[in-house]
Design a protein around this motif. Structure first.
Motif, mmCIF file in Angstrom:
data_model
loop_
_atom_site.group_PDB
_atom_site.id
_atom_site.type_symbol
_atom_site.label_atom_id
_atom_site.label_comp_id
_atom_site.label_asym_id
_atom_site.label_seq_id
_atom_site.Cartn_x
_atom_site.Cartn_y
_atom_site.Cartn_z
ATOM 1 N N ILE A 6 0.888 -1.192 0.131
ATOM 2 C CA ILE A 6 -0.054 0.035 -0.015
ATOM 3 C C ILE A 6 0.843 1.303 0.100
ATOM 4 C CG2 ILE A 6 -1.438 1.413 1.439
ATOM 5 C CD1 ILE A 6 -2.975 -1.284 2.169
ATOM 6 N N VAL A 7 0.620 2.146 -0.836
ATOM 7 C CA VAL A 7 1.099 3.349 -0.818
ATOM 8 C C VAL A 7 0.266 4.624 -0.586
ATOM 9 C CG1 VAL A 7 2.224 5.322 -2.411
ATOM 10 C CG2 VAL A 7 2.954 2.872 -2.651
ATOM 11 N N ILE A 8 0.771 5.364 0.494
ATOM 12 C CA ILE A 8 0.021 6.616 0.758
ATOM 13 C C ILE A 8 0.685 7.530 -0.177
ATOM 14 C CG2 ILE A 8 -0.392 8.133 2.544
ATOM 15 C CD1 ILE A 8 -0.457 5.751 4.496
ATOM 16 N N THR B 226 -5.408 13.304 -1.182
ATOM 17 C CA THR B 226 -5.098 12.290 -0.460
ATOM 18 C C THR B 226 -5.298 10.998 -1.255
ATOM 19 O OG1 THR B 226 -4.738 13.155 1.853
ATOM 20 C CG2 THR B 226 -4.942 10.832 1.589
ATOM 21 N N ARG B 227 -4.239 10.355 -1.361
ATOM 22 C CA ARG B 227 -4.809 8.758 -2.156
ATOM 23 C C ARG B 227 -4.229 7.752 -1.501
ATOM 24 N NH1 ARG B 227 -3.471 9.146 -8.382
ATOM 25 N NH2 ARG B 227 -1.676 9.946 -7.462
ATOM 26 N N GLN C 83 -9.348 7.857 -3.277
ATOM 27 C CA GLN C 83 -8.788 9.241 -3.139
ATOM 28 C C GLN C 83 -9.800 10.249 -2.677
ATOM 29 O OE1 GLN C 83 -7.439 10.625 -7.109
ATOM 30 N NE2 GLN C 83 -6.553 12.510 -6.356
ATOM 31 N N ARG C 84 -9.343 11.131 -1.913
ATOM 32 C CA ARG C 84 -10.260 12.113 -1.183
ATOM 33 C C ARG C 84 -9.571 13.461 -1.697
ATOM 34 N NH1 ARG C 84 -13.438 10.468 4.274
ATOM 35 N NH2 ARG C 84 -14.245 8.496 3.508
ATOM 36 N N THR D 42 4.800 8.859 -9.120
ATOM 37 C CA THR D 42 5.141 9.009 -7.765
ATOM 38 C C THR D 42 4.855 7.798 -6.736
ATOM 39 O OG1 THR D 42 5.017 11.442 -8.163
ATOM 40 C CG2 THR D 42 4.613 10.621 -5.874
ATOM 41 N N ALA D 43 3.606 7.412 -6.841
ATOM 42 C CA ALA D 43 3.044 6.271 -6.141
ATOM 43 C C ALA D 43 3.795 5.052 -6.516
ATOM 44 C CB ALA D 43 1.769 6.052 -6.415
#
Length: 490
Positions: free
Chosen positions: A6-8, A15-16, A31-32, A433-434
């Motif tokens: 899991i990637v934050i 935020t995803r 995502q929010r 990035t993620a």
């Protein structure tokens, strides 16, 4: 098998959390968006409590999708850099607004220190320039101006966004990875150095408030079991632009990537040798595996995707961001319109925090398609300015690997190839990035022996864009840009 990651991914506007398989295949995303606060011109803030709530919800959604915490080998974190959070060590609760990297409230402080002659020493130690973009002056300003920070005494903790999230996820670990630490103006990036006492004193930041600096593939702790349904190791962290560079497999000297997100950030790897710039570019830590640091030369543009968002939300010219591509294609050229997107000042290579945006060359024949096209063209012009500065520092790009939300725009990708006169390569999965954070976490969890192996195994297929613009047209467009830019720079 516990081989999912899991990637934050903590951005500037949302935020995803993303779920990856061990080979880099994306398996899900939640995502929010969170609110941006602009209390006055030049000031940009976040509510760190809102960020935490959104992060927790998105992460839990991906754990549920994976089948529970037992299916997760590791958590990786990547984040907007330079943004600083102030929180209570005992409770984890924020004590003040988070000051965002775009914030310019310390422009006068930085100008004063520059006038006093401190910038050469600051650059020699930190690799950075005296600009309000970076974290250190923001921290110093907050300590002077927000009395609630002093009131909590030694319970005050300060850090960038990944530091804050780790503290809350683990219930108390206070660390920052080397890439984020290198963006604060408070770290000596040379050799095995850490926080620099002279830089901290200069900017008014007690070292006792700062987190421990760790590697990017270090296991920094585990999540509290009752938070996510189990204790999951956190073992991959990097600032968003370093993570994107890793996700694009730009680890060897000279390999270059550009991320077009809220801003645009171009990094060229330089190996284990710290780069030096005479053209107002930045030296930064690209990654740290164990005790071994690798570096990059960086050019930072403050406004990219946020320009399209402003056209949509601020001016109402676009119904959605994707509409910009169709509008750009609907006209033969920009109609003489040039947009210098200095909505948050100008970054590299100009470093003019006082600059204001300007739209010039309009006539009654101009319409929103010309303005949308001018906004997209501005990305290639800014990249061209940086390419010139990189070349002057001895780093000429042979190709450019692009990613980020704006990179999905085919028109813009081709325009970059045309204006830079080089091949532009875009991965099919543009969220590098993620992916880079997933590579770091996979390495930290022991799923790969080193980061180079992880990037080789986890990077997917790409699309290439080659130059197709006549040289005289390129020259004419660049001349128009330089004229528009000169008016802004004065």
């Amino acid at each position: 098998m516990t081989e999912k990651i899991i990637v934050i991914d903590e951005g500037t506007t949302s935020t995803r959390a993303m779920l990856f398989s061990v080979d880099g295949t994306p398996l899900g995303s939640a995502q929010r968006e969170f609110r941006q606060h602009y209390p006055a011109p030049g000031l940009v803030e976040h509510d760190a409590a809102e960020i935490w709530t959104a992060t927790l919800a998105c992460t839990r959604a991906m754990i549920d999708k994976a089948g529970g915490a037992g299916a997760i080998a590791a958590i990786g974190i990547t984040n907007q850099r330079e943004t600083v959070v102030f929180w209570d060590r005992a409770t984890g609760e924020p004590l003040a607004p988070a000051i965002v990297w775009q914030d310019r409230r310390t422009a006068a402080d930085c100008a004063r220190l520059k006038a006093e002659g401190h910038e050469p020493a600051v650059q020699a130690a930190s690799g950075l320039l005296l600009d309000p973009y970076f974290s250190g002056s923001k921290i110093g300003w907050a300590l002077r101006n927000w009395p609630q920070l002093a009131e909590v005494g030694d319970r005050l903790a300060v850090g960038t966004v990944e530091s804050y999230l780790v503290h809350r996820l683990t219930g108390g670990v206070h660390v920052s990875d080397a890439t984020n630490a290198s963006r604060t103006l408070l770290m000596d990036i040379n050799g095995a150095s850490g926080w620099d006492a002279g830089l901290c004193d200069l900017l008014g930041v007690p070292m006792s408030l700062l987190p421990e600096i760790t590697g990017c593939t270090t296991t920094v702790g585990t999540t509290m079991p009752d938070l996510l349904g189990g204790a999951i190791p956190i073992c991959g962290m990097a600032g968003d632009q370093q993570a994107a560079t890793i996700g694009q497999a730009c680890l060897s000297p000279g390999q270059t990537k550009a991320t077009f997100g809220t801003g645009a950030f171009i990094l060229s790897a330089s190996g284990t040798t710290r780069p030096q710039s005479d053209n107002r570019l930045l030296a930064t830590i690209l990654a740290q595996e164990g005790d071994v640091r690798s570096y990059a030369l960086e050019g930072s543009v403050f406004v990219a995707g946020s320009l399209i968002k402003w056209l949509r939300d601020g001016l109402g010219l676009l119904a959605n961001a994707g509409e910009s591509e169709g509008l750009a294609r609907s006209v033969d050229d920009n109609g003489g319109a040039y947009l210098v997107p200095a909505l948050a000042g100008l970054g590299a290579p100009h470093w003019r925090p006082d600059a204001l945006a300007a739209l010039s060359g309009l006539s009654f024949a101009s319409n929103k398609a010309h303005i949308a096209r001018a906004a997209l063209e501005a990305q290639a012009y800014q990249a061209h300015d940086l390419k010139t500065a990189f070349a002057a520092d001895g780093v000429d790009w042979s190709e450019l690997r692009i990613d980020g939300g704006m990179a999905a725009n085919d028109w813009m990708a081709q325009d970059l190839a045309d204006m830079l006169d080089l091949t532009v390569e875009r991965p099919e999965f543009v969220e590098s990035t993620a992916l880079g954070a997933a590579m770091l976490a996979a390495t930290g969890a022991g799923l790969y022996p080193d980061l180079a192996s992880a990037t080789k195994a986890m990077r997917g297929r790409t699309t290439r864009f080659t130059p197709a613009l006549a040289p005289e047209k390129r020259k004419a467009r660049l001349a128009g840009w330089q004229s528009a830019l000169a008016k802004v720079l004065g």
